[in-house]
Design a protein around this motif. Structure first.
Motif, PDB file in Angstrom:
ATOM      1  N   ASN A 144       0.799  -1.233   0.000  1.00 24.09           N
ATOM      2  CA  ASN A 144       0.000   0.000   0.000  1.00 24.09           C
ATOM      3  C   ASN A 144       0.826   1.275   0.000  1.00 24.09           C
ATOM      4  OD1 ASN A 144      -2.378  -1.517   0.137  1.00 24.09           O
ATOM      5  ND2 ASN A 144      -2.311  -1.593   2.385  1.00 24.09           N
ATOM      6  N   ARG A 145       2.137   1.146   0.145  1.00 23.80           N
ATOM      7  CA  ARG A 145       2.966   2.336   0.373  1.00 23.80           C
ATOM      8  C   ARG A 145       4.196   2.379  -0.511  1.00 23.80           C
ATOM      9  NH1 ARG A 145       6.101   2.005   6.046  1.00 23.80           N
ATOM     10  NH2 ARG A 145       4.043   2.306   6.978  1.00 23.80           N
ATOM     11  N   GLU A 146       4.691   3.599  -0.686  1.00 25.88           N
ATOM     12  CA  GLU A 146       5.969   3.852  -1.334  1.00 25.88           C
ATOM     13  C   GLU A 146       6.792   4.742  -0.403  1.00 25.88           C
ATOM     14  OE1 GLU A 146       5.125   5.899  -4.961  1.00 25.88           O
ATOM     15  OE2 GLU A 146       3.571   4.469  -5.576  1.00 25.88           O
ATOM     16  N   MET A 147       8.102   4.669  -0.531  1.00 23.26           N
ATOM     17  CA  MET A 147       8.970   5.550   0.240  1.00 23.26           C
ATOM     18  C   MET A 147       9.499   6.644  -0.683  1.00 23.26           C
ATOM     19  SD  MET A 147       8.664   4.310   3.206  1.00 23.26           S
ATOM     20  CE  MET A 147       9.758   5.487   4.024  1.00 23.26           C
ATOM     21  N   TRP A 148       9.281   7.893  -0.269  1.00 21.40           N
ATOM     22  CA  TRP A 148       9.787   9.040  -1.022  1.00 21.40           C
ATOM     23  C   TRP A 148      10.915   9.699  -0.234  1.00 21.40           C
ATOM     24  CZ3 TRP A 148       5.338  12.436  -3.449  1.00 21.40           C
ATOM     25  CH2 TRP A 148       4.598  11.638  -4.342  1.00 21.40           C
ATOM     26  N   GLN A 149      11.828  10.315  -0.948  1.00 22.80           N
ATOM     27  CA  GLN A 149      12.910  11.063  -0.309  1.00 22.80           C
ATOM     28  C   GLN A 149      13.181  12.348  -1.080  1.00 22.80           C
ATOM     29  OE1 GLN A 149      16.328   8.380   0.123  1.00 22.80           O
ATOM     30  NE2 GLN A 149      15.806   8.156   2.289  1.00 22.80           N
ATOM     31  N   LEU A 150      13.675  13.336  -0.363  1.00 25.84           N
ATOM     32  CA  LEU A 150      14.186  14.546  -1.000  1.00 25.84           C
ATOM     33  C   LEU A 150      15.304  15.108  -0.137  1.00 25.84           C
ATOM     34  CD1 LEU A 150      12.976  17.118   0.779  1.00 25.84           C
ATOM     35  CD2 LEU A 150      10.951  16.756  -0.621  1.00 25.84           C
ATOM     36  N   THR A 151      16.026  16.063  -0.688  1.00 26.78           N
ATOM     37  CA  THR A 151      17.111  16.730   0.034  1.00 26.78           C
ATOM     38  C   THR A 151      16.680  18.148   0.370  1.00 26.78           C
ATOM     39  OG1 THR A 151      18.768  15.411  -1.142  1.00 26.78           O
ATOM     40  CG2 THR A 151      19.529  17.412  -0.047  1.00 26.78           C
ATOM     41  N   SER A 152      16.759  18.490   1.649  1.00 27.49           N
ATOM     42  CA  SER A 152      16.320  19.809   2.104  1.00 27.49           C
ATOM     43  C   SER A 152      17.278  20.890   1.616  1.00 27.49           C
ATOM     44  CB  SER A 152      16.246  19.842   3.629  1.00 27.49           C
ATOM     45  OG  SER A 152      17.548  19.796   4.186  1.00 27.49           O
ATOM     46  N   ASP A 183      19.066  22.729   3.343  1.00 27.01           N
ATOM     47  CA  ASP A 183      20.317  22.663   4.101  1.00 27.01           C
ATOM     48  C   ASP A 183      20.934  21.265   4.056  1.00 27.01           C
ATOM     49  OD1 ASP A 183      18.165  21.779   5.571  1.00 27.01           O
ATOM     50  OD2 ASP A 183      18.838  22.617   7.472  1.00 27.01           O
ATOM     51  N   ASP A 184      20.606  20.515   2.987  1.00 26.23           N
ATOM     52  CA  ASP A 184      21.302  19.275   2.627  1.00 26.23           C
ATOM     53  C   ASP A 184      21.027  18.103   3.571  1.00 26.23           C
ATOM     54  OD1 ASP A 184      22.842  18.147   0.572  1.00 26.23           O
ATOM     55  OD2 ASP A 184      24.648  18.177   1.808  1.00 26.23           O
ATOM     56  N   LEU A 185      19.813  18.034   4.123  1.00 29.45           N
ATOM     57  CA  LEU A 185      19.407  16.872   4.906  1.00 29.45           C
ATOM     58  C   LEU A 185      18.591  15.933   4.025  1.00 29.45           C
ATOM     59  CD1 LEU A 185      18.200  18.565   8.221  1.00 29.45           C
ATOM     60  CD2 LEU A 185      20.401  17.444   7.813  1.00 29.45           C
ATOM     61  N   LYS A 186      18.784  14.636   4.187  1.00 29.09           N
ATOM     62  CA  LYS A 186      17.971  13.645   3.489  1.00 29.09           C
ATOM     63  C   LYS A 186      16.679  13.450   4.285  1.00 29.09           C
ATOM     64  CE  LYS A 186      20.942  12.658   0.207  1.00 29.09           C
ATOM     65  NZ  LYS A 186      21.938  13.673   0.526  1.00 29.09           N
ATOM     66  N   LEU A 187      15.565  13.794   3.670  1.00 31.95           N
ATOM     67  CA  LEU A 187      14.262  13.696   4.315  1.00 31.95           C
ATOM     68  C   LEU A 187      13.456  12.561   3.697  1.00 31.95           C
ATOM     69  CD1 LEU A 187      13.342  17.503   4.504  1.00 31.95           C
ATOM     70  CD2 LEU A 187      14.579  16.110   6.191  1.00 31.95           C
ATOM     71  N   SER A 188      12.666  11.904   4.529  1.00 35.89           N
ATOM     72  CA  SER A 188      11.933  10.711   4.114  1.00 35.89           C
ATOM     73  C   SER A 188      10.436  10.898   4.345  1.00 35.89           C
ATOM     74  CB  SER A 188      12.439   9.493   4.908  1.00 35.89           C
ATOM     75  OG  SER A 188      11.693   8.338   4.596  1.00 35.89           O
ATOM     76  N   ALA A 189       9.630  10.219   3.529  1.00 35.99           N
ATOM     77  CA  ALA A 189       8.180  10.261   3.690  1.00 35.99           C
ATOM     78  C   ALA A 189       7.574   8.957   3.181  1.00 35.99           C
ATOM     79  CB  ALA A 189       7.574  11.442   2.944  1.00 35.99           C
ATOM     80  N   VAL A 197       2.991  11.192   4.151  1.00 37.23           N
ATOM     81  CA  VAL A 197       3.283  11.391   5.577  1.00 37.23           C
ATOM     82  C   VAL A 197       4.794  11.511   5.751  1.00 37.23           C
ATOM     83  CG1 VAL A 197       2.766  10.626   7.916  1.00 37.23           C
ATOM     84  CG2 VAL A 197       1.344   9.821   6.022  1.00 37.23           C
ATOM     85  N   PRO A 198       5.319  12.740   5.816  1.00 40.52           N
ATOM     86  CA  PRO A 198       6.765  12.919   5.990  1.00 40.52           C
ATOM     87  C   PRO A 198       7.219  12.644   7.428  1.00 40.52           C
ATOM     88  CG  PRO A 198       5.754  14.830   4.909  1.00 40.52           C
ATOM     89  CD  PRO A 198       4.643  14.012   5.517  1.00 40.52           C
ATOM     90  N   ASP A 199       8.457  12.205   7.557  1.00 46.61           N
ATOM     91  CA  ASP A 199       9.170  12.257   8.827  1.00 46.61           C
ATOM     92  C   ASP A 199       9.791  13.643   8.934  1.00 46.61           C
ATOM     93  OD1 ASP A 199       8.863   9.692  10.005  1.00 46.61           O
ATOM     94  OD2 ASP A 199      10.366   8.846   8.663  1.00 46.61           O
ATOM     95  N   ALA A 200       9.436  14.396   9.965  1.00 48.87           N
ATOM     96  CA  ALA A 200      10.058  15.710  10.152  1.00 48.87           C
ATOM     97  C   ALA A 200      11.561  15.549  10.349  1.00 48.87           C
ATOM     98  CB  ALA A 200       9.442  16.406  11.359  1.00 48.87           C
ATOM     99  N   HIS A 213      13.478  13.274  12.975  1.00 46.21           N
ATOM    100  CA  HIS A 213      12.506  12.278  13.405  1.00 46.21           C
ATOM    101  C   HIS A 213      12.477  11.121  12.408  1.00 46.21           C
ATOM    102  CE1 HIS A 213      11.160  15.929  15.459  1.00 46.21           C
ATOM    103  NE2 HIS A 213      10.423  15.192  16.277  1.00 46.21           N
ATOM    104  N   GLY A 214      12.164   9.932  12.897  1.00 45.80           N
ATOM    105  CA  GLY A 214      11.988   8.790  12.008  1.00 45.80           C
ATOM    106  C   GLY A 214      13.198   8.547  11.130  1.00 45.80           C
ATOM    107  N   GLN A 215      12.963   8.438   9.809  1.00 46.90           N
ATOM    108  CA  GLN A 215      14.036   8.145   8.862  1.00 46.90           C
ATOM    109  C   GLN A 215      14.690   9.392   8.288  1.00 46.90           C
ATOM    110  OE1 GLN A 215      14.955   4.861   8.429  1.00 46.90           O
ATOM    111  NE2 GLN A 215      13.431   4.623  10.062  1.00 46.90           N
TER     112      GLN A 215
END
Length: 238
Positions: free
Chosen positions: A64-72, A74-80, A123-126, A129-131
Motif C-alpha cells: 500500500n505504500r511507497e517511500m519518497w525522499q528529498l534533500t532539504s 540545508d542538505d538533509l535527506k528527508l523521508s516520507a 506522511v513525511p518524517d520531520a 525524526h523517524g528516517q
C-alpha cells in the motif's frame, strides 16, 4: 581592585557560566531529538503502539505504500511514506504532519481517514525524526521550508492540477500553520491544524514551569540564544 569588585566579578562570571550550562542542558533536553522521559505516551501524533489495528495493518502493508525522499535546502535527506489512492486520477493529496518526537509511522489512523476519503496521502518524517536526517527539532519553523519542498514533490509527481490539503497535529499543526505564511501555490486549498501551540516561547516556558518549577526568564532567553548558535533560529521566530 577592591575586594567587593573582585567578588562581584566572580559572582557575575559564575552566573554567566551557570546560565550557559543551563541553556545547553535545556537545549539538549528539548531541542535535540532523543527519547524524552517527560513524554507520557499521550502526546498526539507520537503513539506507535497501534499494532493490530485495522488502520495500522493497512498502513504498514508494503503493497500500500511507497517511500519518497528529498534533500532539504540545508542538505538533509528527508523521508516520507506515500500511500496512493485506490482509485486513480482523484486529483487530491493530503500531506500529514506528525507531533513532537513522533514520526510518520505514528500517523496510521490519520492517513487511513484521508485515504478512505479518496486522497493520496503523504506522511513525511520531520527533520530529526523517524528516517529523516537532522540533529535538532525546529518546532515547525525550519520544517515549514521542508513542507514547501514536499508540496513541490507532489506537484512534480502527481501533476500541476493536483489539489493539496495540509493536516498537522500538535507540533505538526504548528508546522502547517507556519507553512501557511509562505508563498504557497494555488494547489493548496485547505490547511487543518489540530491542537497546535501559539508559539515556541509559550510552549517551552509552560513545560519549564511544569517539569522543573522554574520561571521562563532568564532560562528561556539563554536557551533561545543557545538554539540560535547551535540550530540557527531563535524561539521567537517560531
Amino acid at each position: 581592585m577592591k575586594l567587593r569588585w573582585k567578588i562581584a566579578i566572580g559572582v557575575a562570571v559564575l552566573a554567566i557560566a551557570g546560565l550557559g550550562y543551563a541553556g545547553n542542558y535545556f537545549y539538549d533536553y528539548a531541542v535535540v531529538p532523543s527519547e524524552k522521559d517527560f513524554l507520557e505516551g499521550d502526546t498526539p501524533g507520537t503513539d506507535e503502539n497501534q499494532t493490530g489495528s485495522e488502520a495500522q495493518n493497512w498502513f504498514t502493508d508494503a503493497a500500500n505504500r511507497e517511500m519518497w525522499q528529498l534533500t532539504s535546502e540545508d542538505d538533509l535527506k528527508l523521508s516520507a511514506i506515500y500511500l496512493p489512492a485506490e482509485e486513480k486520477n482523484q486529483g487530491k493529496t493530503a500531506i500529514i504532519a506528525h507531533g513532537y518526537m513522533g514520526n510518520a509511522e505514528t500517523m496510521a489512523d490519520y492517513a487511513k481517514m484521508y485515504h478512505d476519503l479518496g486522497y493520496n496521502v503523504l506522511v513525511p518524517d520531520a527533520r530529526g525524526h523517524g528516517q529523516s536526517e537532522g540533529d535538532y527539532i525546529g518546532f515547525g519553523w525550519h520544517e515549514r521550508k521542508d513542507y514547501l519542498q514536499w508540496i513541490d514533490e507532489i506537484l512534480a509527481k502527481n501533476g500541476s492540477e493536483e489539489t493539496i490539503t495540509l493536516y498537522g497535529i500538535s507540533m505538526g499543526a504548528a508546522t502547517v500553520m507556519m507553512t501557511s505564511g509562505e508563498d504557497l501555490p494555488k494547489n493548496v486549498t485547505s490547511i487543518i491544524e489540530d491542537c497546535g501551540y501559539t508559539n515556541v516561547n509559550e510552549e517551552l516556558g509552560y513545560q519549564l514551569d511544569q517539569l522543573f518549577g522554574l520561571p521562563a526568564f532568564p532560562l528561556m532567553n539563554v536557551t533561545s540564544l543557545v538554539t540560535k548558535i547551535r540550530a540557527g533560529y531563535f524561539f521567537g521566530e517560531a
